[in-house]
Scaffold this motif. Structure first.
Motif, PDB file in Angstrom:
ATOM      1  N   TYR A   1       0.832  -1.201   0.000  1.00 50.79           N
ATOM      2  CA  TYR A   1       0.000   0.000   0.000  1.00 50.79           C
ATOM      3  C   TYR A   1       0.874   1.262   0.000  1.00 50.79           C
ATOM      4  O   TYR A   1       0.643   2.194  -0.787  1.00 50.79           O
ATOM      5  CB  TYR A   1      -0.926   0.003   1.215  1.00 50.79           C
ATOM      6  N   ARG A   2       1.870   1.297   0.868  1.00 51.70           N
ATOM      7  CA  ARG A   2       2.734   2.480   0.948  1.00 51.70           C
ATOM      8  C   ARG A   2       3.451   2.705  -0.382  1.00 51.70           C
ATOM      9  O   ARG A   2       3.563   3.844  -0.865  1.00 51.70           O
ATOM     10  CB  ARG A   2       3.747   2.326   2.087  1.00 51.70           C
ATOM     11  N   ARG A   3       3.947   1.628  -0.984  1.00 54.26           N
ATOM     12  CA  ARG A   3       4.654   1.762  -2.253  1.00 54.26           C
ATOM     13  C   ARG A   3       3.731   2.232  -3.375  1.00 54.26           C
ATOM     14  O   ARG A   3       4.117   3.071  -4.196  1.00 54.26           O
ATOM     15  CB  ARG A   3       5.306   0.427  -2.618  1.00 54.26           C
ATOM     16  N   SER A   4       2.527   1.700  -3.406  1.00 53.22           N
ATOM     17  CA  SER A   4       1.574   2.115  -4.443  1.00 53.22           C
ATOM     18  C   SER A   4       1.224   3.588  -4.292  1.00 53.22           C
ATOM     19  O   SER A   4       1.188   4.334  -5.280  1.00 53.22           O
ATOM     20  CB  SER A   4       0.299   1.274  -4.367  1.00 53.22           C
ATOM     21  N   TRP A   5       0.961   4.007  -3.060  1.00 54.59           N
ATOM     22  CA  TRP A   5       0.587   5.389  -2.845  1.00 54.59           C
ATOM     23  C   TRP A   5       1.751   6.337  -3.164  1.00 54.59           C
ATOM     24  O   TRP A   5       1.560   7.385  -3.794  1.00 54.59           O
ATOM     25  CB  TRP A   5       0.098   5.598  -1.413  1.00 54.59           C
ATOM     26  N   GLU A   6       2.955   5.981  -2.762  1.00 56.12           N
ATOM     27  CA  GLU A   6       4.122   6.807  -3.075  1.00 56.12           C
ATOM     28  C   GLU A   6       4.351   6.892  -4.576  1.00 56.12           C
ATOM     29  O   GLU A   6       4.692   7.963  -5.114  1.00 56.12           O
ATOM     30  CB  GLU A   6       5.364   6.234  -2.382  1.00 56.12           C
ATOM     31  N   SER A   7       4.153   5.784  -5.284  1.00 57.83           N
ATOM     32  CA  SER A   7       4.324   5.782  -6.739  1.00 57.83           C
ATOM     33  C   SER A   7       3.304   6.682  -7.403  1.00 57.83           C
ATOM     34  O   SER A   7       3.617   7.415  -8.348  1.00 57.83           O
ATOM     35  CB  SER A   7       4.197   4.350  -7.278  1.00 57.83           C
TER      36      SER A   7
ATOM     37  N   GLU B   1       1.816   9.308  -5.989  1.00 59.99           N
ATOM     38  CA  GLU B   1       2.141  10.698  -5.668  1.00 59.99           C
ATOM     39  C   GLU B   1       3.322  11.212  -6.484  1.00 59.99           C
ATOM     40  O   GLU B   1       3.394  12.406  -6.785  1.00 59.99           O
ATOM     41  CB  GLU B   1       2.432  10.824  -4.174  1.00 59.99           C
ATOM     42  N   ARG B   2       4.222  10.321  -6.854  1.00 56.79           N
ATOM     43  CA  ARG B   2       5.390  10.721  -7.661  1.00 56.79           C
ATOM     44  C   ARG B   2       5.096  10.709  -9.157  1.00 56.79           C
ATOM     45  O   ARG B   2       5.972  10.991  -9.964  1.00 56.79           O
ATOM     46  CB  ARG B   2       6.569   9.801  -7.339  1.00 56.79           C
TER      47      ARG B   2
ATOM     48  N   LYS C   1      -5.980   7.561  -0.384  1.00 60.31           N
ATOM     49  CA  LYS C   1      -5.339   7.698   0.915  1.00 60.31           C
ATOM     50  C   LYS C   1      -6.277   7.217   2.011  1.00 60.31           C
ATOM     51  O   LYS C   1      -7.456   7.585   2.041  1.00 60.31           O
ATOM     52  CB  LYS C   1      -4.982   9.164   1.167  1.00 60.31           C
TER      53      LYS C   1
ATOM     54  N   SER D   1       7.061  -0.717  -6.849  1.00 60.44           N
ATOM     55  CA  SER D   1       6.082   0.373  -6.973  1.00 60.44           C
ATOM     56  C   SER D   1       4.692  -0.035  -6.498  1.00 60.44           C
ATOM     57  O   SER D   1       3.696   0.586  -6.846  1.00 60.44           O
ATOM     58  CB  SER D   1       6.008   0.850  -8.430  1.00 60.44           C
TER      59      SER D   1
END
Length: 365
Positions: free
Chosen positions: A160-166, A168-169, A190, A311
Motif C-alpha cells: 500500500y505504501r509503495r503504491s501510494w508513493e508511486s 504521488e510521484r 489515501k 512500486s
C-alpha cells in the motif's frame, strides 16, 4: 536467432468490479490500447494476442482489432491460462519472434469482471484432486510455508505504501492510458490508520488458524494492459527504441491446491537454465493476488523486498485476472527507465490449476 524486444507498453486504469469501468466490454477496454500502441506501425503488426479469463467467449483478440479500427489483415488471438494469461500472451509473442514467425505483435490481457456472463469461476481441478477456491488455496500456501497473518499484513502495508508513493510521484501516469474520463486506479486512495485497518481485519474463512483477510488479499477488478513486442532490428529500422529484451521464459506446474507457489519452480528453473541467481536480478514483479503468495515466494527464493514489486501492486490497485501478467511487464517497462542501473528483470505470476509463468528480460541500453 531473432531477438524480441518491447518498445512500448500501456495499461488502462484499474476499476473495481461494478465500478468506473463497469459498462465496458472486454474488447472495448482493449481497443483504445491497441489504437495507441499501433499508431504509426499499423501495417507492421502481424497479430494481436489477448489473454482473458471471464469474458463472454469468442475471439476477443480479433474483436478488439476490429473495434480499434486496425487493418482487417490483423487476425487476433485469444488465450486463457487463467491469471497467467496476460503474461503468457507476451511470452508467446516473444517466442514467435524468436522463432522467426513474425516481426511485430501487440500482446497483453484484459478482464471485465463487471460484464462477465459467468456467476461462478471456472473449474481449476477435478474432484479427485479437489478444487479449492482461491482464498482457500491462499490459506493452503500460508500453512505449507509457515506464513503468519502478521507477515501477510506487514507485506500488504508495504504494498500500500509503495503504491501510494508511486502515485504521488506520478509513476502511474506514465503507465496509464485514460479510458473515457477515467485516468486513475479506482482502488487507490489515501486511507487513515491503514495499519490498524489491516491488522484488525478478520480472516475471510472461519477457522482458528486462518490468516487470509480482505486486507491482505487483492480485489476483483476490471482493466487491460498490452505491449508492443518487435524483432529488435525491425524496431531499430523504424526508429523505435527497445527498452526490454526477451531472454527466456518458463512455465511450471504444482499441485492445484497451491497455485500461489507456482512461480517458485518456474523462477528457479528459469534462473538455473540461464546460470543466474536472484542476486543477478535487479527488479522482480510477482502478481500480488494474496500476500501469502508473495511472502512464500520471497521466502523460498530468497528475494529481498527491496527489489520485489517496488512500486506496489495488486493488493492495492487490484487484480484484473487476464490483464495482470501484462501489467507486471508494463510496470517493468517504465521502472527500468527510472532505474538506469537495472540489467536483468523478471515477471512472474501464479494461476488457477497450479500454473506458474516466469519471463526474464534484460534492459536495452
Amino acid at each position: 536467432m531473432s531477438r524480441a524486444v518491447i518498445v512500448q507498453a500501456k495499461r488502462t486504469p484499474i476499476g473495481k468490479k461494478n465500478g468506473i469501468l463497469q459498462t465496458f466490454q472486454p474488447h472495448e477496454l482493449v481497443a483504445p490500447l491497441l489504437r495507441q500502441l499501433a499508431s504509426g506501425i499499423e501495417a507492421k503488426v502481424d497479430d494481436v494476442i489477448v489473454g482473458n479469463v471471464t469474458g463472454p467467449g469468442g475471439n476477443i483478440g480479433r474483436l478488439s482489432v476490429l473495434e480499434a479500427g486496425l487493418p482487417l489483415s490483423i487476425p487476433g488471438l485469444t488465450i486463457d491460462r487463467q491469471c497467467s494469461a496476460g503474461l503468457e500472451a507476451i511470452r508467446i509473442a516473444c517466442c514467435l519472434i524468436q522463432a522467426g514467425a513474425g516481426q511485430c505483435y501487440i500482446a497483453g490481457g484484459v478482464e471485465s469482471t463487471s460484464t462477465s456472463p459467468y456467476l461462478k469461476r471456472a473449474r481449476f481441478s477435478p474432484d479427485s484432486l479437489g478444487d479449492p477456491d482461491m482464498v482457500e488455496a491462499a490459506e493452503f500456501v500460508a500453512t505449507k510455508y509457515g506464513i503468519t497473518k502478521d507477515q501477510q499484513d506487514d507485506y500488504a502495508l508495504l504494498s500500500y505504501r509503495r503504491s501510494w508513493e508511486s502515485f504521488e510521484r506520478g509513476f502511474f501516469k506514465e503507465e496509464i492510458l485514460p479510458v473515457a474520463q477515467w485516468y486513475q486506479d479506482e482502488g487507490l486512495h489515501k486511507k487513515r490508520n491503514m495499519e490498524a485497518l489491516v491488522k484488525r481485519a478478520k480472516p475471510i474463512l472461519s477457522g482458528e488458524n486462518n490468516t487470509v483477510t480482505a486486507a491482505n488479499s487483492c480485489g476483483i477488478q476490471d482493466g487491460a494492459a498490452a505491449a508492443v513486442v518487435m524483432e529488435e532490428n525491425s524496431a531499430l529500422r523504424l526508429g523505435l527504441k527497445p527498452i526490454l529484451r526477451f531472454v527466456d521464459s518458463q512455465v511450471a506446474a504444482v499441485h492445484p491446491h497451491y497455485p500461489g507457489s507456482a512461480p517458485i519452480p518456474a523462477i528457479k528453473t528459469l534462473l538455473e537454465r540461464n546460470r543466474l541467481t536472484i542476486q543477478d536480478i535487479d527488479l522482480i514483479e510477482i502478481n500480488e493476488a494474496f500476500a501469502s503468495k508473495i511472502v512464500a515466494c520471497a521466502q523460498e527464493l530468497s528475494i529481498p523486498y527491496e527489489k520485489l514489486n517496488v512500486s506496489g501492486g495488486a493488493l492495492t490497485i487490484g487484480h484484473p485476472y487476464g490483464a495482470s501478467g501484462a501489467i507486471l511487464v508494463t510496470r517493468l517497462f517504465y521502472e527500468v527507465q527510472r532505474q538506469k542501473e537495472a540489467k536483468y528483470v523478471l515477471a512472474a505470476i501464479g494461476s488457477g490449476g497450479g500454473i506458474g509463468v516466469a519471463v526474464l528480460f534484460e534492459t536495452v541500453r
